[in-house]
Design an enzyme around this catalytic site. Structure first.
Site, PDB file in Angstrom:
ATOM      1  CG  HIS A  18       6.776  -9.637  -5.253  1.00 10.01           C
ATOM      2  ND1 HIS A  18       5.855  -9.500  -5.192  1.00 10.01           N
ATOM      3  CD2 HIS A  18       7.170 -10.203  -6.515  1.00 10.01           C
ATOM      4  CE1 HIS A  18       5.296  -9.602  -6.451  1.00 10.01           C
ATOM      5  NE2 HIS A  18       6.195 -10.163  -7.253  1.00 10.01           N
ATOM      6  NE  ARG A  50       6.916  -6.067 -10.142  1.00 17.36           N
ATOM      7  CZ  ARG A  50       6.973  -7.419 -10.353  1.00 17.36           C
ATOM      8  NH1 ARG A  50       7.520  -7.419 -11.781  1.00 17.36           N
ATOM      9  NH2 ARG A  50       6.544  -8.095  -9.861  1.00 17.36           N
ATOM     10  CE  LYS A 108       4.591  13.669 -20.293  1.00 13.12           C
ATOM     11  NZ  LYS A 108       3.165  14.249 -19.938  1.00 13.12           N
ATOM     12  NE  ARG A 155       5.544 -14.820 -13.261  1.00 14.15           N
ATOM     13  CZ  ARG A 155       5.981 -14.942 -14.625  1.00 14.15           C
ATOM     14  NH1 ARG A 155       5.426 -15.793 -15.273  1.00 14.15           N
ATOM     15  NH2 ARG A 155       7.067 -14.011 -14.983  1.00 14.15           N
ATOM     16  CB  THR A 156       3.280  -9.064 -10.520  1.00 13.16           C
ATOM     17  OG1 THR A 156       4.150 -10.070  -9.984  1.00 13.16           O
ATOM     18  CG2 THR A 156       2.297  -8.473  -9.017  1.00 13.16           C
TER      19      THR A 156
HETATM   20  N1   CP Z   1       6.608 -13.422  -9.881  1.00 11.51           N
HETATM   21  C1   CP Z   1       6.629 -12.206 -10.630  1.00 11.51           C
HETATM   22  O1   CP Z   1       6.667 -11.217 -10.065  1.00 11.51           O
HETATM   23  O2   CP Z   1       6.684 -12.244 -11.791  1.00 11.51           O
HETATM   24  P1   CP Z   1       6.477 -11.058 -12.851  1.00 11.51           P
HETATM   25  O3   CP Z   1       7.570 -10.200 -12.748  1.00 11.51           O
HETATM   26  O4   CP Z   1       6.137 -11.430 -14.414  1.00 11.51           O
HETATM   27  O5   CP Z   1       5.169 -10.186 -12.305  1.00 11.51           O
END
Ligand code: CP
Length: 306
Positions: free
Chosen positions: A129, A101, A80, A51-52
């Site tokens: 998040h 992320r 590396k 999603r993100t």
């Molecule tokens: N909600 C969420 O962070 O989903 P993903 O891990 O798929 O990005």
């Protein structure tokens, strides 16, 4: 230049403006189709995501911009030994804005401190998040009409679930919010969060059984048990199916209670619940695109008339 590390980086008023912009985008997509022509988004994902990452990419493409990036640390020079600080300096030469992320808490913050482009925390370990929280807030505001005076139950892995930690921090700034934390003893919300709620006199309860509090909820925020953050598989297997929301349990809920989930789901919401009109988790995904479009525009300083 501005980054987004935590939902608290924006004031409540700034969030209102962001959500107004997201709702305008939702209703007038074509108006925004070229506002980011020539701009590039880098998605640097050191941890898995559907999603993100893809909603960021969809957001930038819908704004007329383009996207570069990696979806796996193993395919980047991190394998590396390159540091996050060096990587962001390099990415700053290639892109106008970066969504990152990382499994290590604070890594996007380190990147932001060395970056010459806006950095967005797209999830750092079990910490925060913020763009999921923006998604959650926009969903609640759009479906309920405001962000005040409701009881929200947060259920599942409240210890490791970064979406839960971010959402609690964000919601305490709105009046009349009551929290009910539903988790097994081992996955309780961390003490630093309950200490903060006590200090701010924000009402909360901690319970183990979902059924007993279901009739009181306006929102139920289900979460997955975070396998990747467990130290041993045995504990994960013991706890993973502790909560399963099904049609039977939904009979206990208010007729207008809404179910949210940041997704991915594993077993904690039975698929039979998906057709219930109170299931809002796939709508939530769509709101995630609108709010990320609004965020990209805001951090790039691109002004549009609503
Ligand atoms: N909600 C969420 O962070 O989903 P993903 O891990 O798929 O990005």
């Amino acid at each position: 230049m501005r980054h987004l590390m935590s939902p608290l980086d924006f004031t409540v008023e700034e969030l209102d403006n962001l959500f107004d912009l997201a709702n305008d985008i939702e209703n007038n997509m074509s108006k925004y189709a070229h506002v980011c022509d020539g701009k590039k988004l880098a998605t640097c994902f050191y941890e898995p995501s559907t999603r993100t990452r893809l909603s960021f990419e969809s957001a930038m493409l819908s704004l007329g911009g383009s996207v570069i990036g990696f979806s796996d640390a193993g395919s980047s020079s991190a394998s590396k030994g390159e540091s996050v600080s060096d990587t962001i300096r390099v990415i700053s030469c290639f892109a106008d804005i970066c969504a990152m992320r990382h499994p290590k808490e604070g890594a996007p913050m380190v990147a932001a401190s060395k970056s010459s482009i806006p950095v967005i925390n797209a999830g750092d370990g079990g910490h925060q998040h913020p763009t999921q929280t923006l998604t959650d807030l926009l969903t609640i505001r759009s479906l309920k009409g405001n962000l005040r005076d409701f009881t929200i139950g947060l259920c599942g892995d409240l210890k490791f679930g970064r979406t839960v930690h971010s959402l609690i921090h964000a919601l305490i700034r709105y009046p009349g919010i009551r929290f009910i934390f539903i988790s097994p003893e081992e996955l309780k919300v961390p003490d630093y969060i309950t200490d903060m709620l006590k200090e701010k006199h924000i009402p909360y309860e901690e319970v183990i059984r979902l059924e007993e509090i279901m009739p009181r909820l306006d929102f139920l925020y289900m979460t997955r048990v975070q396998r990747e953050r467990f130290f041993n598989e045995e504990d994960y297997v013991r706890l993973k199916d502790f909560y399963i929301l099904n049609k039977e349990k939904m009979k206990l809920a208010k007729q207008d209670m809404l179910i949210l989930h940041p997704l991915p789901r594993v077993n904690e919401i039975s698929v039979e619940v998906d057709d219930d009109p109170r299931a809002a988790y796939f709508k939530q995904v769509q709101y995630g695109v609108y709010v990320r479009m609004a965020l990209i525009l805001t951090l790039l300083g691109i002004k549009t008339k609503i």
